[in-house]
Design a protein around this motif. Structure first.
Motif, PDB file in Angstrom:
ATOM      1  N   VAL A  44       0.249   8.049   3.212  1.00  0.00           N
ATOM      2  CA  VAL A  44       0.678   9.432   2.379  1.00  0.00           C
ATOM      3  C   VAL A  44       1.847  10.488   3.556  1.00  0.00           C
ATOM      4  CG1 VAL A  44       0.574  12.263   2.371  1.00  0.00           C
ATOM      5  CG2 VAL A  44      -0.882   9.910   1.293  1.00  0.00           C
ATOM      6  N   THR A  45       1.263  10.167   4.691  1.00  0.00           N
ATOM      7  CA  THR A  45       1.977  10.818   6.518  1.00  0.00           C
ATOM      8  C   THR A  45       2.763   9.660   6.816  1.00  0.00           C
ATOM      9  OG1 THR A  45      -0.481  10.958   7.237  1.00  0.00           O
ATOM     10  CG2 THR A  45       1.218  11.202   9.162  1.00  0.00           C
ATOM     11  N   ALA A  46       3.674   8.525   6.818  1.00  0.00           N
ATOM     12  CA  ALA A  46       4.356   8.082   6.848  1.00  0.00           C
ATOM     13  C   ALA A  46       5.346   7.939   5.187  1.00  0.00           C
ATOM     14  CB  ALA A  46       4.275   6.419   6.519  1.00  0.00           C
ATOM     15  N   LEU A  47       4.978   8.308   4.018  1.00  0.00           N
ATOM     16  CA  LEU A  47       5.927   9.316   3.157  1.00  0.00           C
ATOM     17  C   LEU A  47       6.329  10.537   3.452  1.00  0.00           C
ATOM     18  CD1 LEU A  47       4.103   6.749   0.030  1.00  0.00           C
ATOM     19  CD2 LEU A  47       6.101   6.435   0.755  1.00  0.00           C
ATOM     20  N   ALA A  48       5.454  11.114   3.874  1.00  0.00           N
ATOM     21  CA  ALA A  48       6.487  12.497   4.095  1.00  0.00           C
ATOM     22  C   ALA A  48       7.046  12.022   5.260  1.00  0.00           C
ATOM     23  CB  ALA A  48       4.946  13.064   3.943  1.00  0.00           C
ATOM     24  N   ALA A  49       6.142  10.981   6.326  1.00  0.00           N
ATOM     25  CA  ALA A  49       7.638  11.500   7.546  1.00  0.00           C
ATOM     26  C   ALA A  49       8.791  11.107   7.604  1.00  0.00           C
ATOM     27  CB  ALA A  49       6.942  10.946   8.197  1.00  0.00           C
ATOM     28  N   ILE A  71       0.924  -1.338  -0.290  1.00  0.00           N
ATOM     29  CA  ILE A  71       0.274  -0.089   0.097  1.00  0.00           C
ATOM     30  C   ILE A  71       0.781   1.118  -0.312  1.00  0.00           C
ATOM     31  CG2 ILE A  71      -1.672   1.430   1.086  1.00  0.00           C
ATOM     32  CD1 ILE A  71      -2.979  -1.880   2.225  1.00  0.00           C
ATOM     33  N   ILE A  72       2.217   1.187   0.395  1.00  0.00           N
ATOM     34  CA  ILE A  72       3.426   2.792   1.091  1.00  0.00           C
ATOM     35  C   ILE A  72       3.656   3.045  -0.637  1.00  0.00           C
ATOM     36  CG2 ILE A  72       4.839   3.091   1.415  1.00  0.00           C
ATOM     37  CD1 ILE A  72       4.222   1.744   4.643  1.00  0.00           C
ATOM     38  N   LYS A  73       3.715   1.786  -1.024  1.00  0.00           N
ATOM     39  CA  LYS A  73       4.633   1.581  -2.165  1.00  0.00           C
ATOM     40  C   LYS A  73       3.802   2.549  -3.602  1.00  0.00           C
ATOM     41  CE  LYS A  73       7.471   1.510  -5.222  1.00  0.00           C
ATOM     42  NZ  LYS A  73       7.090   1.934  -6.695  1.00  0.00           N
ATOM     43  N   LEU A  74       2.393   1.313  -3.776  1.00  0.00           N
ATOM     44  CA  LEU A  74       1.196   2.159  -4.536  1.00  0.00           C
ATOM     45  C   LEU A  74       0.659   4.357  -4.362  1.00  0.00           C
ATOM     46  CD1 LEU A  74      -1.192  -1.059  -4.287  1.00  0.00           C
ATOM     47  CD2 LEU A  74       0.233   0.316  -6.108  1.00  0.00           C
ATOM     48  N   THR A  75       0.933   4.553  -2.928  1.00  0.00           N
ATOM     49  CA  THR A  75       0.721   5.374  -2.855  1.00  0.00           C
ATOM     50  C   THR A  75       2.057   6.466  -3.282  1.00  0.00           C
ATOM     51  OG1 THR A  75      -0.376   4.602  -0.884  1.00  0.00           O
ATOM     52  CG2 THR A  75       0.164   7.358  -0.448  1.00  0.00           C
ATOM     53  N   GLU A  76       3.585   5.830  -3.017  1.00  0.00           N
ATOM     54  CA  GLU A  76       4.721   6.517  -3.714  1.00  0.00           C
ATOM     55  C   GLU A  76       4.224   6.358  -5.234  1.00  0.00           C
ATOM     56  OE1 GLU A  76       9.230   6.213  -3.260  1.00  0.00           O
ATOM     57  OE2 GLU A  76       8.075   4.631  -2.906  1.00  0.00           O
ATOM     58  N   ASP A  77       3.989   5.526  -5.615  1.00  0.00           N
ATOM     59  CA  ASP A  77       3.654   5.993  -6.950  1.00  0.00           C
ATOM     60  C   ASP A  77       3.206   6.645  -7.755  1.00  0.00           C
ATOM     61  OD1 ASP A  77       5.304   3.701  -7.399  1.00  0.00           O
ATOM     62  OD2 ASP A  77       4.178   2.588  -7.467  1.00  0.00           O
ATOM     63  N   ALA A  78       1.706   6.856  -6.662  1.00  0.00           N
ATOM     64  CA  ALA A  78       0.846   7.930  -7.318  1.00  0.00           C
ATOM     65  C   ALA A  78       1.542   9.513  -6.208  1.00  0.00           C
ATOM     66  CB  ALA A  78      -0.426   7.300  -5.877  1.00  0.00           C
ATOM     67  N   LEU A  79       2.142   9.903  -5.661  1.00  0.00           N
ATOM     68  CA  LEU A  79       2.596  10.663  -4.988  1.00  0.00           C
ATOM     69  C   LEU A  79       3.625  11.284  -6.117  1.00  0.00           C
ATOM     70  CD1 LEU A  79       2.826  10.513  -2.026  1.00  0.00           C
ATOM     71  CD2 LEU A  79       1.547  11.965  -2.130  1.00  0.00           C
ATOM     72  N   PRO A  81       6.026   2.831  11.775  1.00  0.00           N
ATOM     73  CA  PRO A  81       7.792   1.914  11.698  1.00  0.00           C
ATOM     74  C   PRO A  81       7.980   1.308  10.834  1.00  0.00           C
ATOM     75  CG  PRO A  81       5.420   1.417  13.987  1.00  0.00           C
ATOM     76  CD  PRO A  81       4.756   2.601  12.597  1.00  0.00           C
ATOM     77  N   HIS A  82       6.853   1.790   9.979  1.00  0.00           N
ATOM     78  CA  HIS A  82       7.179   0.441   7.987  1.00  0.00           C
ATOM     79  C   HIS A  82       7.956   2.219   7.156  1.00  0.00           C
ATOM     80  CE1 HIS A  82       4.588  -2.544   7.625  1.00  0.00           C
ATOM     81  NE2 HIS A  82       3.697  -2.564   9.092  1.00  0.00           N
ATOM     82  N   LEU A  83       8.420   2.912   7.856  1.00  0.00           N
ATOM     83  CA  LEU A  83       9.229   3.911   7.423  1.00  0.00           C
ATOM     84  C   LEU A  83      10.194   4.600   7.875  1.00  0.00           C
ATOM     85  CD1 LEU A  83       7.138   5.432   4.614  1.00  0.00           C
ATOM     86  CD2 LEU A  83       8.559   3.655   4.454  1.00  0.00           C
TER      87      LEU A  83
END
Length: 341
Positions: free
Chosen positions: A135-140, A39-47, A167-169
């Motif tokens: 999104v929040t985890a990627l931004a953090a 889910i994080i990777k897909l969201t990163e792709d979108a961002l 904690p994943h990121l």
């Protein structure tokens, strides 16, 4: 324009485009098997697509039957993911006390990018609950990668997911502080998430304690036009990273005004909310968009003393990218019901 129809050919083998539509419940969306990391990777792709301007996404439009509520129509197209669709989402903050229902509900419609016909209708509440903390985890991770402490205001669906995702990121996390006006909500979050993560979760006695003990902070509470100003300006110090998911509601607007960098996920959408009255003290000067940071096009934190506020209110590019992956997996797994059009 020459069309690349390989993706559509695959879809047409799974569903009769123009004749039927796949309906997916929330449980079916959850059961496709997407992990948090996926889910994080897909969201990163979108961002990244958003940061590089490789998308189409008009700002949210909506209706407001009651003063404190909104319905939002959120269309988007991300060509690289063959993801075209629209989320129709509602937020009714008083639902719990009035009807014993969650405050947020929604549906996502995915469409064939070449013919326009609908492919799927699916629950959007789970998608929203997953892509928002991603999104929040990627931004953090981009703005404060070495953080050892994280604070979460709001312990509902969003707050719970944020605590699990972070904690994943943020690999150096040692403590997570949480706060909610409802003691039982904090207890439920700890019961649900603590067994899943190695980071200690601590119940904050009050908002001030949480702010003063955390390097990175997030809020997922209510979205109101008049700021609640729960977090006071004098509690916040240089070097902190603040990641609100609830616009201007929870924080004293003075904090955002004096931030060294004010970053938003969508400038157009924040300007729209400003026109709607959600920034009564005025929209602060915007440094850049979140996707530009994630794509490496803009610098994030440049020194340890910067106070950074990054407001992420959610974008349809994230929803349709995640929705398209759910659709793909559901078709492969034979999930859902095909309804005639």
């Amino acid at each position: 324009m020459e069309l690349d129809l390989k993706d559509r050919d695959w879809l047409s083998q799974k569903i009769n485009i123009g004749e039927e539509v796949l309906y997916l419940t929330r449980k079916e969306c959850e059961s496709v098997g997407l992990s948090i990391d996926e889910i994080i990777k897909l969201t990163e792709d979108a961002l990244v697509a958003h940061g590089k301007k490789e998308y189409e996404m008009p700002a949210k439009i909506g209706i407001h039957p009651l003063p404190e509520v909104f319905f939002h129509a959120m269309p988007a197209y991300v060509p690289s993911k063959h993801a075209a669709g629209m989320k129709w989402i509602e937020c009714f903050p008083k639902n719990h006390e009035r009807f014993n229902l969650p405050q947020t509900s929604g549906l996502l419609i995915m469409n064939d990018e070449y013919s326009g016909w609908p492919l799927a209708i699916m629950d959007a509440t789970w998608i929203t609950a997953m892509r928002t903390p991603a999104v929040t985890a990627l931004a953090a991770a981009a703005l404060h990668p070495d953080a050892e402490t994280f604070g979460m205001f709001g312990c509902g669906v969003q707050g719970t997911a944020h605590v699990e995702f972070m904690p994943h990121l943020l690999k150096n996390l040692k403590r997570i502080y949480i706060y909610d006006v409802r003691e039982d909500a904090m207890d439920k979050l700890i019961e649900e998430v603590q067994p899943k993560i190695d980071v200690e979760i601590i119940k904050g006695r009050n908002p001030e304690e949480v702010v003063k003990n955390c390097e990175v902070l997030c809020s997922a509470t209510l979205i109101l036009k008049t700021p609640l100003k729960v977090v006071k300006d004098e509690w916040v110090t240089k070097g902190q990273t603040i990641l609100p998911c609830d616009l201007n509601t929870y924080w004293d607007p003075l904090i955002t005004k004096r931030a060294d960098k004010y970053i938003v996920d969508s400038i157009e959408e924040h300007e729209l909310f400003d026109k709607m009255g959600y920034f009564p003290d005025g929209l602060p000067e915007i440094y850049c968009e979140t996707g530009e940071i994630i794509a490496g096009l803009k610098k994030g934190r440049e020194n340890q003393n910067e106070l950074i506020v990054n407001s992420n209110i959610g974008m349809a590019v994230e929803d349709v990218v995640l929705g398209r992956e759910i659709l793909n997996r559901a078709l492969n797994l034979g999930l859902g019901r095909k309804l005639p059009l």
